[in-house]
Design a protein around this motif. Structure first.
Motif, mmCIF file in Angstrom:
data_model
loop_
_atom_site.group_PDB
_atom_site.id
_atom_site.type_symbol
_atom_site.label_atom_id
_atom_site.label_comp_id
_atom_site.label_asym_id
_atom_site.label_seq_id
_atom_site.Cartn_x
_atom_site.Cartn_y
_atom_site.Cartn_z
ATOM 1 N N LEU A 150 0.814 -1.214 0.000
ATOM 2 C CA LEU A 150 0.000 0.000 0.000
ATOM 3 C C LEU A 150 0.847 1.264 0.000
ATOM 4 N N SER A 151 1.965 1.240 0.692
ATOM 5 C CA SER A 151 2.795 2.439 0.812
ATOM 6 C C SER A 151 3.226 2.969 -0.553
ATOM 7 N N ALA A 183 -2.891 -4.278 9.217
ATOM 8 C CA ALA A 183 -1.666 -3.812 8.566
ATOM 9 C C ALA A 183 -1.976 -2.763 7.510
ATOM 10 N N ALA A 184 -3.086 -2.943 6.796
ATOM 11 C CA ALA A 184 -3.479 -1.955 5.792
ATOM 12 C C ALA A 184 -3.876 -0.643 6.444
ATOM 13 N N ARG A 185 -4.684 -0.718 7.486
ATOM 14 C CA ARG A 185 -5.163 0.507 8.124
ATOM 15 C C ARG A 185 -4.039 1.237 8.848
ATOM 16 N N ASP A 186 -3.017 0.511 9.292
ATOM 17 C CA ASP A 186 -1.868 1.172 9.925
ATOM 18 C C ASP A 186 -1.159 2.098 8.946
ATOM 19 N N LEU A 194 -10.760 2.799 2.587
ATOM 20 C CA LEU A 194 -10.341 1.403 2.522
ATOM 21 C C LEU A 194 -11.562 0.531 2.279
ATOM 22 N N MET A 195 -11.509 -0.257 1.209
ATOM 23 C CA MET A 195 -12.551 -1.226 0.900
ATOM 24 C C MET A 195 -11.955 -2.630 0.938
ATOM 25 N N VAL A 196 -12.782 -3.619 1.251
ATOM 26 C CA VAL A 196 -12.309 -5.002 1.371
ATOM 27 C C VAL A 196 -13.139 -5.900 0.470
#
Length: 382
Positions: A150-151, A183-186, A194-196
């Motif tokens: 993501l970064s 980990a994604a939300r961090d 953010l969608m899943v």
């Protein structure tokens, strides 16, 4: 109008750079999962579209459908598209034939827009917006890798993300699933969307309603915008129950085709957000019917856009024509999106995409960029 007489319809499979999809039986780069379709007219103008299916299957479908279009007036988009639907029932409703019709329909809209000098969005009724936020559509990875994935896209300027498939829901561990989301939300700790996407249309999806309910409860704590494809795609009763239970909006329906398939899901209240794919569902004409039906039932619309730059261009035009469309899907790192246009899509400083205002879809394919990945490139007449 004689210059708009259809002279030929061709299909060109894309191969060599197919992105990973996350399926259990994973595609390889040389597999074909998308195809470009061109409609050529006697006056020399051409319209372009794409469809999401095996390109060689689509090519055969176009061969079957082509006689119904030769000599017809390309401006009669609705009549021609319905003629294709009505004359192909006996070959099977939905599936590759409908996917191919999608690409033809998009190409016809592109042609009509070019002929009258207007973008498709204006032909659909007008433009409510000139730009829209794309969400980077990415595969999930193990928790220790998810942040790094993501970064890189945050650095590119994206402010909305959908993560899906991968190990999520497949490892048998709720704790592992939550660790991925954490980990994604961090990384996305500054208000990014953010969608899943669980990927319930994968082969032999193992999870059922109780898993989806428990997972939906978990996702609330991570401020997830929506929970996508949590169940097998035909589980109408399960989706109704899940939507009624979940505090997170429920989305899906990317594999359905034609408005007739969407109707029971919309009328039963199975989804908060409906996600038809314009390169599968029957094209722009069919997608408009579905979106209007959804709006009448208070269901939101965000198009499924895991396809090509032409599919994204069609989604952008539809997003402009429907006032409440909040996002378009943008496959992260796909050459079929980023590497086939003369002028590639670019994010502005706010992480938004401009919606093309040029006639038709508003984009132009680049023959040089397509060389090596488009089988039979010369048939496109670029």
């Amino acid at each position: 109008m004689s210059s708009l007489t259809i002279e030929d319809v061709v299909c060109v499979p894309l191969v060599g750079e197919s992105p990973k999809g996350g399926w259990s039986n994973e595609i390889q780069p040389d597999d074909s999962i998308h195809a470009l379709i061109a409609v050529h007219t006697a006056g020399g103008a051409s319209g372009y579209g794409s469809c999401f299916t095996d390109g060689y299957l689509a090519k055969e479908a176009v061969r079957q459908l082509r006689p119904l279009l030769i000599g017809e007036n390309a401006a009669e988009v609705g009549r021609l598209t319905e003629t294709l639907h009505q004359n192909s029932f006996w070959m099977g409703r939905g599936g590759t034939l409908t996917h191919a019709i999608s690409g033809i329909n998009i190409a016809l809209w592109d042609l009509l827009g070019k002929a009258v000098g207007l973008p498709v969005s204006v032909l659909l009724g007008g433009r409510y917006k000139e730009r829209i936020e794309p969400y980077a559509s990415l595969l999930m990875d193990e928790p220790e890798k998810m942040g790094d994935v993501l970064s890189g896209y945050v650095e590119q300027g994206y402010r909305a993300f959908k993560i899906g498939w991968g190990p999520f829901g497949r490892s048998g561990s709720y704790a592992r699933d939550e660790a991925i989301i954490r980990a994604a939300r961090d990384v996305l700790c500054h208000g990014e969307h953010l969608m899943v996407d669980a990927g319930g249309s994968d082969a032999f999806w193992p999870n059922r309603l109780k898993w989806a309910m428990r997972t939906a409860d978990m996702l609330v704590d991570y401020e997830v915008d929506w929970f996508e494809e949590a169940l097998q795609p035909d589980d109408l009763e399960g989706f109704v129950a899940l939507r009624n239970y979940s505090r997170v909006p429920i989305s899906g329906a990317e594999v359905l085709t034609r408005w007739q398939s969407f109707r029971p899901f919309i009328e039963a209240g199975a989804f908060d957000i409906i996600q038809p794919d314009v390169t599968k569902v029957g094209g722009i004409t069919e997608q408009r019917r579905i979106v209007e039906m959804a709006e009448q039932h208070g269901v939101a619309y965000v198009g499924h856009g895991w396809n090509t730059a032409l599919g994204l261009a069609a989604d952008l035009q539809m997003a402009a024509a429907f006032a409440n469309t909040p996002f378009v899907e943008y496959i992260g790192g796909s050459r079929y999106v980023d590497g086939i246009l003369e002028t590639p899509f670019t994010l502005d400083a706010d992480g938004f995409l401009d919606i093309p205002a040029a006639p038709g879809l508003g984009v132009t394919l680049d023959s040089g960029r397509l060389d090596g990945i488009a089988v039979g490139l010369e048939a496109l007449r670029l």
